[in-house]
Design an enzyme around this catalytic site. Structure first.
Site, PDB file in Angstrom:
ATOM      1  N   CYS A  76      -8.487  24.635   5.241  1.00 22.95           N
ATOM      2  CA  CYS A  76      -8.499  26.054   5.594  1.00 22.95           C
ATOM      3  C   CYS A  76      -7.652  26.234   6.851  1.00 22.95           C
ATOM      4  CB  CYS A  76      -9.944  26.472   5.864  1.00 22.95           C
ATOM      5  SG  CYS A  76     -10.126  28.165   6.436  1.00 22.95           S
ATOM      6  N   CYS A 187      -2.356  30.416   3.973  1.00 20.78           N
ATOM      7  CA  CYS A 187      -3.805  30.452   3.734  1.00 20.78           C
ATOM      8  C   CYS A 187      -3.989  29.773   2.390  1.00 20.78           C
ATOM      9  CB  CYS A 187      -4.301  31.904   3.676  1.00 20.78           C
ATOM     10  SG  CYS A 187      -5.962  32.104   2.949  1.00 20.78           S
TER      11      CYS A 187
HETATM   12  N1  DGL Z   1      -8.560  29.796   2.881  1.00 20.38           N
HETATM   13  C1  DGL Z   1      -8.621  30.072   4.256  1.00 20.38           C
HETATM   14  C2  DGL Z   1      -7.323  29.738   4.992  1.00 20.38           C
HETATM   15  O1  DGL Z   1      -6.580  28.869   4.582  1.00 20.38           O
HETATM   16  C3  DGL Z   1      -9.163  31.383   4.771  1.00 20.38           C
HETATM   17  C4  DGL Z   1      -9.727  32.394   3.903  1.00 20.38           C
HETATM   18  C5  DGL Z   1     -10.725  33.271   4.653  1.00 20.38           C
HETATM   19  O2  DGL Z   1     -10.316  34.251   5.290  1.00 20.38           O
HETATM   20  O3  DGL Z   1     -11.884  32.921   4.587  1.00 20.38           O
HETATM   21  O4  DGL Z   1      -7.041  30.318   6.030  1.00 20.38           O
END
Ligand code: DGL
Length: 203
Positions: A76, A187
């Site tokens: 993430c 993301c």
């Molecule tokens: N998948 C996450 C990232 O790579 C974030 C998604 C969220 O906002 O929870 O930043």
């Protein structure tokens, strides 16, 4: 104590990290993985540092205590930008691998024109990301593009409706006349809508 056969923990706020897990499994077929999607608390990207730090600490403690992980992948960008420094301080003996928007390969691979970095609002606000973007501004015109609500739409499975198309049209409209060479999917949720993005911006 974890051993060589212990699993590697992987987590994200939701489904986004599955795009990372897929790559990890292809690269390390002999390893076992345990994946945690924290979707009861998603999205992280619209929250603040204290919230994301508390979630990442709770998840890491759970993965260590219950699954005995030998290493942790923070799949993430938001949690990495916001909380990985503290996480590494709290768990110095655990290898912790994070992810950050691919500004470096985009800036180095281009010819100096614009690189558009899509990421959550929290990722873009963080010093870690701001320093990363600033360190490549000699090589490319790095434009940061916060995408409020986009990870949440993807988390909820809203891939095909026309509101996503309208969202993306609005997001990219201000850059139509810019010479954008790369778009960075900063993301881990965004690779799931790569085709929909390409439908709006072209290849
Ligand atoms: N998948 C996450 C990232 O790579 C974030 C998604 C969220 O906002 O929870 O930043």
């Amino acid at each position: 104590m974890p051993s060589a056969s212990s699993p590697i923990g992987v987590f994200d706020s939701g489904v986004g990290g599955l795009s990372v897990l897929q790559a990890l499994r292809a690269e390390l077929p002999q390893e076992r993985f345990v994946y945690l999607a924290d979707n009861g608390y998603a999205p992280y990207g619209e929250r603040g540092d204290a919230f994301v730090a508390a979630r990442t600490q709770a998840i890491t403690a759970y993965l260590r205590n219950v699954h005995g992980i030998k290493a942790l992948v923070v799949a993430c960008n938001t949690a990495t930008s916001s909380a990985i420094v503290l996480l590494r301080q709290t768990h110095p003996e655990l290898p912790i691998i994070g992810i950050e928007p691919a500004v470096k390969p985009a800036a180095q691979g281009g010819s100096g024109s614009a690189v558009l970095v899509m990421a959550t609002p929290l990722t873009i606000r963080e010093d870690k990301y701001q320093k990363l973007a600033a360190s490549f501004c000699d090589l490319a015109d790095v434009i940061s593009l916060p995408c409020p609500g986009l990870a949440e739409r993807i988390e909820q499975g809203h891939f095909e409706d026309e509101t996503l198309d309208a969202y993306l049209q609005d997001l990219f409209r201000p850059y139509r006349d810019r010479d954008v060479e790369y778009i960075v999917l900063g993301c881990t949720h965004y690779p799931f809508i790569r085709r929909q993005i390409a439908d709006v911006v072209g290849d």
